[in-house]
Design a protein around this motif. Sequence first.
Motif, mmCIF file in Angstrom:
data_model
loop_
_atom_site.group_PDB
_atom_site.id
_atom_site.type_symbol
_atom_site.label_atom_id
_atom_site.label_comp_id
_atom_site.label_asym_id
_atom_site.label_seq_id
_atom_site.Cartn_x
_atom_site.Cartn_y
_atom_site.Cartn_z
ATOM 1 N N GLU A 64 -55.175 -21.801 -58.081
ATOM 2 C CA GLU A 64 -55.304 -23.256 -58.191
ATOM 3 C C GLU A 64 -56.500 -23.747 -57.388
ATOM 4 O O GLU A 64 -57.243 -24.631 -57.835
ATOM 5 N N LEU A 75 -53.452 -22.856 -67.046
ATOM 6 C CA LEU A 75 -52.754 -24.070 -66.613
ATOM 7 C C LEU A 75 -51.501 -24.328 -67.437
ATOM 8 O O LEU A 75 -50.468 -24.734 -66.901
ATOM 9 N N ASN A 123 -59.789 -25.718 -58.862
ATOM 10 C CA ASN A 123 -60.211 -26.991 -58.266
ATOM 11 C C ASN A 123 -61.663 -26.927 -57.798
ATOM 12 O O ASN A 123 -62.407 -27.907 -57.925
#
Length: 66
Positions: free
Chosen positions: A46, A36, A50
Motif C-alpha cells: 500500500e 487493489l 501511494n
Amino acid sequence: MCQVYFLESTIAQLFAHVLQKGKLTLTDRCVLMTALVNNSLCQEEEILINRLLHAVRRGRLKVVDE
C-alpha cells in the motif's frame, strides 16, 4: 478490459520498473487496479502504491497509454 494475474512480488517489481522508466503505462495501471480490487495488499505494498500516486501528482511520473 485488463486481465492481469497478480503475484505477491508484483507490486514491488512494478514500483521499481515504473520509477526506472519514469512512466506509468496502461498495463501498469491494470496491475495496480487488480491488486487493489483483490484487497490482498500488505502495508508495504500500500505504501508503494501511494508513493507511485504521489509521484504522478507531483509530475515525477508520466501516465501514458502504451
